[in-house]
Motif scaffolding. Structure first.
Motif, PDB file in Angstrom:
ATOM      1  N   GLU A  14       0.834  -1.210   0.000  1.00 46.09           N
ATOM      2  CA  GLU A  14       0.000   0.000   0.000  1.00 46.09           C
ATOM      3  C   GLU A  14       0.868   1.260   0.000  1.00 46.09           C
ATOM      4  N   CYS A  15       1.925   1.254   0.781  1.00 46.37           N
ATOM      5  CA  CYS A  15       2.819   2.417   0.852  1.00 46.37           C
ATOM      6  C   CYS A  15       3.456   2.708  -0.498  1.00 46.37           C
ATOM      7  N   GLN A  16       3.949   1.681  -1.148  1.00 46.81           N
ATOM      8  CA  GLN A  16       4.611   1.880  -2.447  1.00 46.81           C
ATOM      9  C   GLN A  16       3.646   2.499  -3.451  1.00 46.81           C
ATOM     10  N   GLU A  17       2.412   2.016  -3.472  1.00 47.86           N
ATOM     11  CA  GLU A  17       1.402   2.564  -4.393  1.00 47.86           C
ATOM     12  C   GLU A  17       1.130   4.031  -4.062  1.00 47.86           C
ATOM     13  N   ASN A  18       0.929   4.326  -2.806  1.00 47.82           N
ATOM     14  CA  ASN A  18       0.623   5.694  -2.386  1.00 47.82           C
ATOM     15  C   ASN A  18       1.790   6.643  -2.626  1.00 47.82           C
ATOM     16  N   LEU A  19       3.016   6.182  -2.382  1.00 48.83           N
ATOM     17  CA  LEU A  19       4.182   7.053  -2.536  1.00 48.83           C
ATOM     18  C   LEU A  19       4.431   7.422  -3.997  1.00 48.83           C
ATOM     19  N   SER A  20       4.107   6.537  -4.904  1.00 51.44           N
ATOM     20  CA  SER A  20       4.256   6.856  -6.328  1.00 51.44           C
ATOM     21  C   SER A  20       3.347   8.022  -6.695  1.00 51.44           C
ATOM     22  N   ARG A  21       2.148   8.013  -6.176  1.00 53.25           N
ATOM     23  CA  ARG A  21       1.198   9.107  -6.428  1.00 53.25           C
ATOM     24  C   ARG A  21       1.659  10.384  -5.736  1.00 53.25           C
ATOM     25  N   VAL A  22       2.156  10.280  -4.519  1.00 54.52           N
ATOM     26  CA  VAL A  22       2.595  11.449  -3.763  1.00 54.52           C
ATOM     27  C   VAL A  22       3.757  12.150  -4.457  1.00 54.52           C
ATOM     28  N   ASP A  23       4.672  11.394  -5.023  1.00 56.23           N
ATOM     29  CA  ASP A  23       5.781  11.999  -5.779  1.00 56.23           C
ATOM     30  C   ASP A  23       5.242  12.979  -6.817  1.00 56.23           C
ATOM     31  N   LEU A  24       4.289  12.519  -7.599  1.00 57.13           N
ATOM     32  CA  LEU A  24       3.707  13.357  -8.654  1.00 57.13           C
ATOM     33  C   LEU A  24       2.946  14.530  -8.054  1.00 57.13           C
ATOM     34  N   GLU A  25       2.209  14.285  -6.995  1.00 57.66           N
ATOM     35  CA  GLU A  25       1.426  15.352  -6.367  1.00 57.66           C
ATOM     36  C   GLU A  25       2.329  16.423  -5.757  1.00 57.66           C
ATOM     37  N   LEU A  26       3.449  16.023  -5.192  1.00 55.84           N
ATOM     38  CA  LEU A  26       4.366  17.007  -4.611  1.00 55.84           C
ATOM     39  C   LEU A  26       4.965  17.906  -5.685  1.00 55.84           C
ATOM     40  N   LEU A  27       5.286  17.335  -6.834  1.00 49.54           N
ATOM     41  CA  LEU A  27       5.818  18.145  -7.926  1.00 49.54           C
ATOM     42  C   LEU A  27       4.760  19.135  -8.418  1.00 49.54           C
ATOM     43  N   GLU A  28       3.515  18.721  -8.411  1.00 52.55           N
ATOM     44  CA  GLU A  28       2.414  19.582  -8.821  1.00 52.55           C
ATOM     45  C   GLU A  28       2.120  20.650  -7.763  1.00 52.55           C
ATOM     46  N   LEU A  29       2.311  20.300  -6.503  1.00 52.56           N
ATOM     47  CA  LEU A  29       1.975  21.190  -5.376  1.00 52.56           C
ATOM     48  C   LEU A  29       2.697  22.532  -5.462  1.00 52.56           C
ATOM     49  N   GLU A  30       3.928  22.498  -5.913  1.00 57.54           N
ATOM     50  CA  GLU A  30       4.717  23.716  -5.997  1.00 57.54           C
ATOM     51  C   GLU A  30       4.108  24.722  -6.985  1.00 57.54           C
ATOM     52  N   LYS A  31       3.399  24.205  -7.985  1.00 58.85           N
ATOM     53  CA  LYS A  31       2.825  25.058  -9.029  1.00 58.85           C
ATOM     54  C   LYS A  31       1.340  25.326  -8.832  1.00 58.85           C
ATOM     55  N   SER A  32       0.719  24.619  -7.900  1.00 64.90           N
ATOM     56  CA  SER A  32      -0.731  24.655  -7.781  1.00 64.90           C
ATOM     57  C   SER A  32      -1.162  25.108  -6.389  1.00 64.90           C
ATOM     58  N   THR A  33      -2.326  25.697  -6.327  1.00 64.08           N
ATOM     59  CA  THR A  33      -2.893  26.060  -5.022  1.00 64.08           C
ATOM     60  C   THR A  33      -4.128  25.205  -4.730  1.00 64.08           C
ATOM     61  N   ASP A  34      -4.270  24.120  -5.461  1.00 65.16           N
ATOM     62  CA  ASP A  34      -5.423  23.241  -5.290  1.00 65.16           C
ATOM     63  C   ASP A  34      -5.413  22.608  -3.898  1.00 65.16           C
ATOM     64  N   PRO A  35      -6.400  22.957  -3.052  1.00 70.63           N
ATOM     65  CA  PRO A  35      -6.430  22.399  -1.692  1.00 70.63           C
ATOM     66  C   PRO A  35      -6.586  20.879  -1.668  1.00 70.63           C
ATOM     67  N   GLU A  36      -7.189  20.306  -2.710  1.00 68.67           N
ATOM     68  CA  GLU A  36      -7.366  18.852  -2.760  1.00 68.67           C
ATOM     69  C   GLU A  36      -6.020  18.136  -2.879  1.00 68.67           C
ATOM     70  N   LEU A  37      -5.076  18.783  -3.519  1.00 75.24           N
ATOM     71  CA  LEU A  37      -3.735  18.218  -3.671  1.00 75.24           C
ATOM     72  C   LEU A  37      -3.070  18.068  -2.304  1.00 75.24           C
ATOM     73  N   VAL A  38      -3.132  19.114  -1.504  1.00 74.42           N
ATOM     74  CA  VAL A  38      -2.552  19.081  -0.153  1.00 74.42           C
ATOM     75  C   VAL A  38      -3.268  18.024   0.690  1.00 74.42           C
ATOM     76  N   LYS A  39      -4.584  17.980   0.593  1.00 76.52           N
ATOM     77  CA  LYS A  39      -5.361  17.001   1.373  1.00 76.52           C
ATOM     78  C   LYS A  39      -4.980  15.574   1.001  1.00 76.52           C
ATOM     79  N   SER A  40      -4.777  15.332  -0.283  1.00 76.36           N
ATOM     80  CA  SER A  40      -4.412  13.992  -0.749  1.00 76.36           C
ATOM     81  C   SER A  40      -3.050  13.569  -0.193  1.00 76.36           C
ATOM     82  N   ILE A  41      -2.071  14.467  -0.273  1.00 74.88           N
ATOM     83  CA  ILE A  41      -0.727  14.170   0.250  1.00 74.88           C
ATOM     84  C   ILE A  41      -0.795  13.982   1.764  1.00 74.88           C
ATOM     85  N   PHE A  42      -1.555  14.848   2.440  1.00 76.06           N
ATOM     86  CA  PHE A  42      -1.722  14.746   3.886  1.00 76.06           C
ATOM     87  C   PHE A  42      -2.303  13.383   4.269  1.00 76.06           C
TER      88      PHE A  42
END
Length: 130
Positions: A14-42
């Motif tokens: 489960e961790c490996q699957e989630n971390l792959s998604r988080v990698d992409l979300e973190l790269l997007e986070l720097e450019k985005s203010t989408d609150p759903e992105l932060v919630k997903s990573i959190f």
């Protein structure tokens, strides 16, 4: 295989699957203010922290707790993610992966210290700079 071994195996997958998604979300986070992105990573950080606590993985729990604390402040609007925060959170993901690899290999959390990374997360969560 014991129940705990089975729980650990499921946790690792489960961790490996989630971390792959988080990698992409973190790269997007720097450019985005989408609150759903932060919630997903959190949520991922929170889930890993809770599971680590349940499995008695104190090193992993301490690391993810510090990451979760920083993310909660971003989520609550206390400040926005910047390059320093994103880079540090990506380092957290890398550190989590190292712990998971060690767990998979020999059932231990390994002997690498994440104390300085945890300290950096605390500094950033207080609005400081590292």
């Amino acid at each position: 295989m014991s129940e705990m071994d089975e729980a650990l195996k499921e946790f690792l997958i489960e961790c490996q699957e989630n971390l792959s998604r988080v990698d992409l979300e973190l790269l997007e986070l720097e450019k985005s203010t989408d609150p759903e992105l932060v919630k997903s990573i959190f949520r991922v950080m929170h889930t890993i922290k809770g599971s680590a606590g349940f499995l008695g993985l104190s090193k992993l729990e301490k690391l993810t707790h510090a990451g979760e604390n920083l993310l909660s402040k971003i989520r609550d609007g206390q400040f926005k993610a910047n390059q320093q925060i994103t880079t540090t959170l990506l380092q957290v993901v890398d550190a989590i992966r190292l712990i998971l690899a060690s767990l998979e290999k020999d059932g231990s959390e390994g002997n690498i210290s994440n104390d300085s990374l945890v300290e950096n997360l605390h500094i950033l969560a207080e609005g400081g700079s590292i």
